[in-house]
Scaffold this motif. Sequence first.
Motif, mmCIF file in Angstrom:
data_model
loop_
_atom_site.group_PDB
_atom_site.id
_atom_site.type_symbol
_atom_site.label_atom_id
_atom_site.label_comp_id
_atom_site.label_asym_id
_atom_site.label_seq_id
_atom_site.Cartn_x
_atom_site.Cartn_y
_atom_site.Cartn_z
ATOM 1 N N PHE B 111 5.130 -2.855 9.338
ATOM 2 C CA PHE B 111 4.688 -1.836 10.302
ATOM 3 C C PHE B 111 5.879 -1.181 10.982
ATOM 4 O O PHE B 111 5.915 0.021 11.185
ATOM 5 N N GLY B 112 6.865 -2.017 11.341
ATOM 6 C CA GLY B 112 8.033 -1.514 12.056
ATOM 7 C C GLY B 112 8.734 -0.402 11.311
ATOM 8 O O GLY B 112 9.071 0.641 11.883
ATOM 9 N N GLY B 160 -0.392 -10.592 -0.343
ATOM 10 C CA GLY B 160 -0.786 -9.720 -1.457
ATOM 11 C C GLY B 160 -1.536 -8.461 -1.035
ATOM 12 O O GLY B 160 -1.508 -7.459 -1.732
ATOM 13 N N THR B 161 -2.220 -8.505 0.112
ATOM 14 C CA THR B 161 -2.923 -7.308 0.574
ATOM 15 C C THR B 161 -1.892 -6.244 0.967
ATOM 16 O O THR B 161 -1.962 -5.100 0.527
ATOM 17 N N PHE B 162 -0.924 -6.627 1.802
ATOM 18 C CA PHE B 162 0.121 -5.675 2.185
ATOM 19 C C PHE B 162 1.015 -5.337 1.001
ATOM 20 O O PHE B 162 1.422 -4.180 0.811
ATOM 21 N N PHE B 166 2.928 -1.474 -1.013
ATOM 22 C CA PHE B 166 4.353 -1.226 -0.767
ATOM 23 C C PHE B 166 4.781 0.148 -1.272
ATOM 24 O O PHE B 166 5.774 0.690 -0.799
ATOM 25 N N PHE B 167 3.993 0.747 -2.195
ATOM 26 C CA PHE B 167 4.319 2.097 -2.654
ATOM 27 C C PHE B 167 4.327 3.069 -1.467
ATOM 28 O O PHE B 167 5.054 4.062 -1.449
ATOM 29 N N CYS B 168 3.534 2.773 -0.480
ATOM 30 C CA CYS B 168 3.423 3.608 0.711
ATOM 31 C C CYS B 168 4.713 3.520 1.534
ATOM 32 O O CYS B 168 5.236 4.528 2.010
ATOM 33 N N MET B 169 5.272 2.324 1.668
ATOM 34 C CA MET B 169 6.532 2.132 2.398
ATOM 35 C C MET B 169 7.685 2.753 1.622
ATOM 36 O O MET B 169 8.659 3.226 2.207
ATOM 37 N N LYS B 176 12.019 -0.629 -1.052
ATOM 38 C CA LYS B 176 11.716 -1.210 -2.365
ATOM 39 C C LYS B 176 12.127 -2.672 -2.359
ATOM 40 O O LYS B 176 13.212 -3.003 -1.880
ATOM 41 N N VAL B 177 11.308 -3.495 -2.932
ATOM 42 C CA VAL B 177 11.739 -4.862 -3.209
ATOM 43 C C VAL B 177 12.609 -4.765 -4.454
ATOM 44 O O VAL B 177 12.149 -4.282 -5.502
#
Lengths: 225, 235
Positions: B111-112, B160-162, B166-169, B176-177
């Motif tokens: 979120f941050g 796994g929900t968040f 991760f494409f959104c972040m 990116k991880v």
Amino acid sequence: MADSKPQAYISWFCPFAQRAWLALLEKGIDFEYKEVNPYDESERVKYLKINPLGLVPAIVHQGHVVYESAICIEYIDEQWPETPVLPNDPYRRAYERIWSDHISKKIVPQYYAMLLKQSHEDRETARKALLEQLVVLTDAMDKEGPYFRGSAFGMVDMMLAPFVARFPVLKHYRGFQVPTEDRYARFNRWWAAVKERKSMEKSTPEDERLVDVYKGYAAGNPTMS
Amino acid sequence: MASDKPSLYTAWHSPFGWRAWISLLEKGVEFDYHETDPYEKSPEWFKISPRGLAPCIRHKGKSVYESTICMEYIDEAWPCTPRLLPEDPYDRAYVRMWADHVNKKIIPHIFGMIVHQTATEQEKSKQDALDGIAAYIEAMRDGGPYFLGQNFSMADIALGTFGSIFFCMEHYRGFKVPNEAKFVKFHDWIQTIVARKSWQTVLPPREQVLEDWRPYAEGVAQTELAKAAKQGKTP
């Protein structure tokens, strides 16, 4: 059934550690008490080898480490099922977890805010919020009591009791007291019963020692000498 | 009895809500879905969820809320397979410790990075999120593909929900991880997770997810979530 003696890593002054300590005492578990001062650098380094997060409480048992006070309580309850601290029913268990979460998110931060905040205004805000959230919690308690869910002392009681046991620190440094009026009657009845428990007597330090050890916090410095 | 059928009150776009939703789907529980806007603070909503939080499960006249508490409740009220927590007390503690780690050491930084508006703050959140993810991966047990190894659990659902958005972040913050050795396990893991039927059911289309996060990324969201995230906390 457990086949070896657990070790409980506790700091004598720490309210989070007291939560797990209460669970062990209430269930009559034979455990090894290990005192840790996480504010002492050399002790902290040694302790990090046992618990990589470096916090208390931690339970070490059968080669494993469990940390986080609420998780310690649930582990203790599940590993040693006699004298349960959580009820059996799924909804009642969820209810204990919901109100434990309320204590950690809405009550505990106000306790620390009252100590650490340096402005009178901030402390007043914290004081009002602390009292308000105590009432929200006691409204959720069993009406008869005296404990949270009735006649059995359980997890929610253990999550709150150590902080109430440290209210003398707030009284000394901030003049804080829970009033005696009707609004707080259920709280006062709860506390009158809780403080008499043997487990509380055994694990709660004397007021003078608590006041002394928290003087750093009261000066806005979250450390202990 | 009708009251034995649970009702799930949740918002379509909420990864916290997906935790409860996925848990019910995984268990094959029949439930009523109620689309909810938890920011609509109506008296009716507080009757359903006393602290106004979503997701909330109503079952047999009672309310259960807090996504992690919902997951445990679902596992205990419907103790059929898949178990969301294992049998052994230490393994159960392990799942709880690492679900707690996700909640405290990863999600607030997800979120941050979105809510913070300066590059410095965003970069710090991104690094903190990666540190939290690295620790989670290191805690994963051998034998894969799940967190506990062979067995799926609440620890997989918690992240796994968040993880599935991760494409959104990446879109808003370039997060990116990495593909390096330390994080390889993450990519294998998340691919397996999102392929599960339950994830496929709950995940909204990419465009909708991106649109939903836009106000937060652009600093115009006024929700409690945005305020809490700015303070480094999440509800």
